[in-house]
Write an enzyme that holds these catalytic residues in place. Structure first.
Site, PDB file in Angstrom:
ATOM      1  CG  HIS A  33       6.284 -30.053  -0.535  1.00 47.61           C
ATOM      2  ND1 HIS A  33       6.664 -31.127  -1.114  1.00 47.61           N
ATOM      3  CD2 HIS A  33       6.915 -29.727   0.265  1.00 47.61           C
ATOM      4  CE1 HIS A  33       7.560 -31.662  -0.164  1.00 47.61           C
ATOM      5  NE2 HIS A  33       7.883 -30.632   0.414  1.00 47.61           N
TER       6      HIS A  33
ATOM      7  CD  GLU B  91      -3.388   0.286   1.902  1.00 47.54           C
ATOM      8  OE1 GLU B  91      -4.497   0.532   1.885  1.00 47.54           O
ATOM      9  OE2 GLU B  91      -3.112   0.039   3.133  1.00 47.54           O
TER      10      GLU B  91
ATOM     11  CE  LYS C  52     -11.785   2.804   1.361  1.00 48.29           C
ATOM     12  NZ  LYS C  52     -11.287   3.763   2.077  1.00 48.29           N
TER      13      LYS C  52
END
Ligand code: PA5
Length: 450
Positions: free
Chosen positions: A306, A285, A427
């Protein structure tokens, strides 16, 4: 000697020399943070916070916890992003892995408000029926949708279960000093509250009341957390330009400039997965803007050897890898050191006889070292960060280390680490799709596209 060490032996010659060339600039950027002359200087309250405010605050918070007049066996933390990840990093690293069933001296912790899954919220409400909760809702803005919606649900639940008066004694808010819906609720309902400083953004706030309050409610040693952070800030005060914080910031910036696009943070203890989540948020961020920044990814070894280990070894060569090692990571049973060796057995069919008598951590350590060499040989520059101990002190130091490195490396990329304009896009669409007044025309356009 620095509390947290950085080993660059397997980063490759090119990266080492490019990183060394960036060190003077990195040091210059650190001094700008210290002198509050950097881009976003008004958001640098996190730097040296323990000494400036943290220790006094820790005393205040511990007093509040000691004087609480309600009992509880579960702390529910409501928050998203920087408002919960640091707390979760500490609780998962230091609390019993099966804390719901196996009790240690910490109350149980649960997290909510960091997603919008109705399914998990219903399960959380089911859990609360079996527990006696206290709720800490954390939002700097006080207007974030996820914690806001979930707090509505939880407030109803608490008031129905305990009555309004007792519910008010079981809810504590951490938010802005003056603004936002949550501050308003505090005023109206008389909830206890703590303040998130104006000059500290969410992802840099773990050592403020954002992390310190829930961790104190959970009986963690918050002073030790601050002492760990203070160790790093004190080292930096008298640091030459070669401090590991600067070398790490310079190495990752040099890697980006060489065309690397991903930094993998690798750990070898699944309890560290939220330390990695916190780190991902901090760097992602802060740096991921204007087309810049390494994409922060996390891997947990040996599990991921793995799975994604194949890609790291052999996929696109645009990665660097940082191994995060805690030197003293003591296994405990009922709080007392307990080690496990590979037992001997008569049948050697599993071909593991050569491991008999060896501690599991020894094998884990060898796997990490072997992996680093293999990945280096496969063309991945590898760094290693070494923290002396996995406890509050070690984690506090690590928070300060990464926060400062992030401030410096973002500055080297010439981005402002303290804003997050990209978060607004989703948003805006969410508000429009859910019919927030004033967003009708965008809502119609989005629905047409869907
Ligand atoms: O780092 C940040 O600023 C964000 O991740 C915020 O912490 C997150 O969006 C939550 O915001 P708030 O605390 O205002 O609810």
């Amino acid at each position: 000697m620095s509390f947290i060490g950085l080993q660059t032996r397997f980063s490759g010659e090119q990266l080492s020399s490019d990183a060394a060339a960036l060190l003077p600039q990195a040091h210059e950027q650190l001094l700008k943070i210290i002198d509050q002359k950097c881009v976003g200087a008004e958001w640098t309250g996190w730097y040296d916070y323990p000494k400036k405010h943290g220790f006094a605050l820790a005393d205040e918070i511990n007093r509040y916890v000691d004087q609480l007049d309600v009992n509880y066996d579960l702390v529910l933390v409501i928050g998203i992003g920087g408002s919960y990840l640091g707390t979760r990093a500490v609780t998962e690293a230091l609390q019993h892995s099966y804390q719901g069933v196996m009790r240690d001296h910490h109350p149980m912790v649960a997290f909510a408000g960091h997603h919008l899954s109705e399914t998990q919220l219903v399960e959380l409400l089911e859990l609360l029926e079996k527990r006696v909760p206290i709720v800490n809702v954390i939002s700097k803005s006080g207007t974030t949708t996820e914690p806001g919606v979930v707090f509505r649900v939880l407030r109803h639940y608490m008031e129905e279960r305990f009555g309004k008066e007792e519910a008010a004694r079981r809810i504590v808010c951490t938010t802005d000093a003056k603004d936002g819906a949550l501050r308003q609720v505090v005023r109206e309902e008389g909830y206890a509250s703590f303040v998130i400083p104006d000059d500290i953004g969410g992802r840099f706030s773990v050592l403020t009341p954002v992390g310190l309050l829930p961790l104190a409610l959970l009986r963690f040693d918050i002073r030790a957390l601050l002492e760990g952070a203070d160790t790093i800030f004190s080292e930096l005060e008298k640091a030459s330009g070669e401090h590991p914080v600067l070398r790490y910031a310079a190495a990752r910036t040099a890697a980006f400039q060489q065309g690397k696009r991903v930094e993998v943070l690798a750990v070898s203890n699944p309890k560290l997965s939220h330390v990695v989540e916190w780190w991902k948020q901090l760097f992602g961020e802060s740096e991921g803007k204007q087309g810049q920044g390494l994409f922060p990814a996390g891997l947990s070894y040996t599990t991921d050897l793995h799975s994604l280990g194949q890609y790291v070894q052999d996929g696109v060569r645009n990665l660097i890898e940082t191994f995060l090692v805690f030197e003293r990571d003591v296994p405990r049973r009922h709080g007392i050191e307990k080690r496990i060796r590979v037992p001997s057995q008569a049948s050697k069919l599993d071909q593991l006889g050569y491991l008999e008598g060896r501690f599991l951590n020894e094998i884990n350590d060898a796997a990490m070292k072997g992996t680093m060499l293999a990945h280096f040989d496969g063309g991945v520059p590898c760094l290693q960060l070494t923290v002396p101990e996995l406890n509050e002190r070690g984690l506090g130091a690590l928070f300060a280390f990464f926060e400062t490195a992030c401030g410096v490396s973002a500055a080297l990329l010439q981005v402002n680490p303290y804003d997050q304009p990209g978060v607004e896009a989703y948003k805006k669409n969410l508000f429009a799709l859910m019919g927030k007044p004033g967003t009708e025309s965008l809502g119609a356009k989005l629905k047409e596209r869907l």
